[in-house]
Design an enzyme around this catalytic site. Structure first.
Site, PDB file in Angstrom:
ATOM      1  N   CYS A 113       0.823  -1.223   0.000  1.00 43.80           N
ATOM      2  CA  CYS A 113       0.000   0.000   0.000  1.00 43.80           C
ATOM      3  C   CYS A 113       0.856   1.272   0.000  1.00 43.80           C
ATOM      4  O   CYS A 113       0.372   2.349  -0.354  1.00 43.80           O
ATOM      5  CB  CYS A 113      -0.934   0.002   1.193  1.00 43.80           C
ATOM      6  SG  CYS A 113      -2.064  -1.383   1.124  1.00 43.80           S
ATOM      7  N   HIS A 253      -3.851   6.957   2.067  1.00 42.06           N
ATOM      8  CA  HIS A 253      -4.163   5.624   1.540  1.00 42.06           C
ATOM      9  C   HIS A 253      -5.573   5.229   1.999  1.00 42.06           C
ATOM     10  O   HIS A 253      -5.958   5.481   3.143  1.00 42.06           O
ATOM     11  CB  HIS A 253      -3.127   4.626   2.059  1.00 42.06           C
ATOM     12  CG  HIS A 253      -3.454   3.218   1.722  1.00 42.06           C
ATOM     13  ND1 HIS A 253      -3.700   2.811   0.428  1.00 42.06           N
ATOM     14  CD2 HIS A 253      -3.609   2.112   2.501  1.00 42.06           C
ATOM     15  CE1 HIS A 253      -3.983   1.518   0.437  1.00 42.06           C
ATOM     16  NE2 HIS A 253      -3.937   1.071   1.681  1.00 42.06           N
ATOM     17  N   ASN A 283     -10.061  -0.577  -1.241  1.00 41.70           N
ATOM     18  CA  ASN A 283      -8.602  -0.447  -1.129  1.00 41.70           C
ATOM     19  C   ASN A 283      -7.962  -1.028  -2.400  1.00 41.70           C
ATOM     20  O   ASN A 283      -7.980  -2.238  -2.596  1.00 41.70           O
ATOM     21  CB  ASN A 283      -8.148  -1.205   0.120  1.00 41.70           C
ATOM     22  CG  ASN A 283      -6.649  -1.103   0.361  1.00 41.70           C
ATOM     23  OD1 ASN A 283      -5.911  -0.605  -0.488  1.00 41.70           O
ATOM     24  ND2 ASN A 283      -6.212  -1.589   1.497  1.00 41.70           N
TER      25      ASN A 283
HETATM   26  O1  UT7 Z   1      -4.077  -1.549   3.071  1.00 41.02           O
HETATM   27  C1  UT7 Z   1      -3.406  -2.518   3.804  1.00 41.02           C
HETATM   28  C2  UT7 Z   1      -3.583  -2.264   5.239  1.00 41.02           C
HETATM   29  N1  UT7 Z   1      -4.834  -2.800   5.674  1.00 41.02           N
HETATM   30  C3  UT7 Z   1      -5.550  -2.131   6.544  1.00 41.02           C
HETATM   31  O2  UT7 Z   1      -5.210  -1.051   6.917  1.00 41.02           O
HETATM   32  C4  UT7 Z   1      -6.770  -2.833   7.096  1.00 41.02           C
HETATM   33  C5  UT7 Z   1      -6.771  -2.743   8.598  1.00 41.02           C
HETATM   34  N2  UT7 Z   1      -7.864  -3.425   9.224  1.00 41.02           N
HETATM   35  C6  UT7 Z   1      -9.168  -3.046   9.133  1.00 41.02           C
HETATM   36  O3  UT7 Z   1      -9.487  -2.148   8.376  1.00 41.02           O
HETATM   37  C7  UT7 Z   1     -10.181  -3.708  10.021  1.00 41.02           C
HETATM   38  O4  UT7 Z   1      -9.527  -4.467  10.994  1.00 41.02           O
HETATM   39  C8  UT7 Z   1     -11.207  -4.595   9.268  1.00 41.02           C
HETATM   40  C9  UT7 Z   1     -12.143  -3.744   8.454  1.00 41.02           C
HETATM   41  C10 UT7 Z   1     -10.468  -5.596   8.395  1.00 41.02           C
HETATM   42  C11 UT7 Z   1     -12.054  -5.355  10.291  1.00 41.02           C
HETATM   43  O5  UT7 Z   1     -12.736  -4.446  11.130  1.00 41.02           O
HETATM   44  P1  UT7 Z   1     -12.706  -4.633  12.705  1.00 41.02           P
HETATM   45  O6  UT7 Z   1     -13.518  -3.560  13.282  1.00 41.02           O
HETATM   46  O7  UT7 Z   1     -11.259  -4.728  13.125  1.00 41.02           O
HETATM   47  O8  UT7 Z   1     -13.454  -5.988  12.874  1.00 41.02           O
HETATM   48  P2  UT7 Z   1     -12.916  -7.333  13.515  1.00 41.02           P
HETATM   49  O9  UT7 Z   1     -11.910  -7.966  12.626  1.00 41.02           O
HETATM   50  O10 UT7 Z   1     -12.534  -7.045  14.925  1.00 41.02           O
HETATM   51  O11 UT7 Z   1     -14.230  -8.194  13.492  1.00 41.02           O
HETATM   52  C12 UT7 Z   1     -15.390  -7.855  14.258  1.00 41.02           C
HETATM   53  C13 UT7 Z   1     -16.474  -8.857  13.982  1.00 41.02           C
HETATM   54  C14 UT7 Z   1     -15.988 -10.302  14.036  1.00 41.02           C
HETATM   55  O12 UT7 Z   1     -17.010 -11.081  14.624  1.00 41.02           O
HETATM   56  P3  UT7 Z   1     -16.877 -11.560  16.143  1.00 41.02           P
HETATM   57  O13 UT7 Z   1     -15.621 -12.360  16.193  1.00 41.02           O
HETATM   58  O14 UT7 Z   1     -16.806 -10.298  16.939  1.00 41.02           O
HETATM   59  O15 UT7 Z   1     -18.115 -12.345  16.329  1.00 41.02           O
HETATM   60  C15 UT7 Z   1     -15.838 -10.672  12.586  1.00 41.02           C
HETATM   61  O16 UT7 Z   1     -15.989 -12.058  12.384  1.00 41.02           O
HETATM   62  O17 UT7 Z   1     -16.974  -8.682  12.631  1.00 41.02           O
HETATM   63  C16 UT7 Z   1     -16.950  -9.921  11.945  1.00 41.02           C
HETATM   64  N3  UT7 Z   1     -16.711  -9.679  10.526  1.00 41.02           N
HETATM   65  C17 UT7 Z   1     -17.691  -9.418   9.663  1.00 41.02           C
HETATM   66  N4  UT7 Z   1     -19.019  -9.316   9.779  1.00 41.02           N
HETATM   67  C18 UT7 Z   1     -19.735  -9.028   8.690  1.00 41.02           C
HETATM   68  C19 UT7 Z   1     -15.530  -9.642   9.874  1.00 41.02           C
HETATM   69  N5  UT7 Z   1     -15.729  -9.377   8.574  1.00 41.02           N
HETATM   70  C20 UT7 Z   1     -17.054  -9.228   8.411  1.00 41.02           C
HETATM   71  C21 UT7 Z   1     -17.846  -8.932   7.294  1.00 41.02           C
HETATM   72  N6  UT7 Z   1     -19.193  -8.826   7.478  1.00 41.02           N
HETATM   73  N7  UT7 Z   1     -17.339  -8.733   6.083  1.00 41.02           N
END
Ligand code: UT7
Length: 332
Positions: A113, A253, A283
């Site tokens: 990125c 980004h 992204n």
């Molecule tokens: O460009 C390269 C660099 N990348 C980044 O900068 C990305 C950095 N990370 C992020 O943007 C975020 O961590 C994500 C958007 C990937 C995830 O968001 P989050 O708020 O950190 O969610 P999480 O991973 O903590 O997940 C929360 C909940 C989980 O369920 P439980 O375990 O709490 O029951 C996930 O399983 O949301 C669930 N979940 C989803 N639910 C619906 C994860 N993906 C999805 C989805 N739809 N697509």
């Protein structure tokens, strides 16, 4: 002193749009979750057989048309990408042939990125040492390495390409002012593709284990990205004695709207100063910064000489910021 100036920018995204509602039919997700957690509403996806060099060629053709530069005048092509058409030859070589840039040399650069920022620094060095016209591309076909059964990752990314023309200037109203660029390889475990390289060449087993797709530990990346993209944005302003209000546009980004908001808030930018297009493209990895720059130029949100701040964070970890004065725009 000779400095590198961005004298033109253009971009390309594929026609096909994949909305959050389309994704609801593929994985267990919903529009509300994706919008509230990431800011993404839709992303563009390459057509069957459309690769990174094809998207780059479209962006470069638009760039050459806008600037009136002929392909034969280009001295070098640098391509930031983690999704090259093939591991070798370079995407730069494929582009060179397709556009007929007969005297250009070039290479690909893997900075994920932050790749476009690394490539800008690299291209600037070429300009400062005698190259007259360097094209820097940021491109990724993320759909080619996404697991569309994994809701944690497939909703985040899209495809796209952007390209800028770098030329020498001795006029201090224009050009790249400074870069802060970093790598911390301890982040490799959090964001990578497991197989397909020399560590784990492709086998039936790697395919069966779905190891040719992007893997991300989202929470770990999120924490570091929020901290470091904000810090590197503030640091480059302080180092160069600029205040937030001196900046015409901040182009971060586009990985997550929440990460962007943290950086914008810490650096003291108003909403109007921040480019956000993650809702439309998701992204696009190395594509986000040139796509953003093209958008602000097309919408007349900046003019020649305006101060622009670019910042990124991604796999590696890699991160950085670049401060520049845009233009002078070369017109055909
Ligand atoms: O460009 C390269 C660099 N990348 C980044 O900068 C990305 C950095 N990370 C992020 O943007 C975020 O961590 C994500 C958007 C990937 C995830 O968001 P989050 O708020 O950190 O969610 P999480 O991973 O903590 O997940 C929360 C909940 C989980 O369920 P439980 O375990 O709490 O029951 C996930 O399983 O949301 C669930 N979940 C989803 N639910 C619906 C994860 N993906 C999805 C989805 N739809 N697509």
């Amino acid at each position: 002193m000779i400095n590198a100036a961005i004298t033109g920018v253009a971009s390309y995204v594929p026609e096909k749009v994949l909305t959050n509602f389309d994704l609801e039919k593929i994985v267990d997700t919903n529009d509300e979750w994706i919008v509230s957690r990431t800011g993404i509403r839709e992303r563009h996806i390459a057509a069957e057989g459309e690769a990174s060099s094809d998207m780059s060629v479209k962006a470069i053709e638009r760039l050459l048309e806008k600037t009136g530069v002929k392909a034969k005048e280009i001295d070098a092509i640098i391509v930031a990408t983690v999704t090259p058409d093939m591991l070798f030859p370079s995407t730069a070589a494929l582009i060179q042939e397709k556009i007929g840039a007969s005297k250009a040399w070039g290479y690909d650069l893997s900075g994920a990125c932050s790749g476009f920022l690394f490539a800008l620094k690299s291209g600037s060095a070429l300009v400062q040492t005698g190259h007259k016209k360097v094209i820097v591309v940021g491109v990724d076909t993320m759909s080619s390495i996404l697991d569309y059964t994994d809701r944690n990752t497939c909703i985040l990314f899209g495809d796209g390409a952007g390209a800028v023309l770098l030329e020498p200037t001795e006029d201090d109203r224009y050009g790249i002012i400074d870069n802060l660029l970093f790598v911390d390889g301890s982040g490799a475990d959090a964001l990578h593709m497991k197989a397909g390289g020399s560590r784990k060449p492709a086998t039936h087993a790697t395919v069966d284990a779905r190891e040719h797709y992007l893997f991300q530990d989202g929470r770990s990346v999120f924490k570091r990205a929020s901290l470091d993209m904000a810090k590197v944005s503030v640091d480059i302003l302080n180092k160069n004695n600029f205040k937030a209000e001196d900046v015409a546009i901040f182009i971060p980004h586009q990985a997550n709207k929440r990460i962007i908001d943290v950086a914008a808030r810490r650096a003291g930018f108003t909403d109007e100063q921040v480019l956000i297009n993650i809702d439309k493209y998701g992204n696009t990895t190395a594509g986000t910064l040139p796509l953003g720059l093209d958008e602000v130029v097309q919408e007349n949100r900046i003019k020649d000489g305006d101060l622009v701040l670019l910042a990124a964070f991604g796999a590696g970890y890699t991160w950085g910021s670049t401060l520049l004065r845009y233009g002078p725009t070369r017109k055909a």
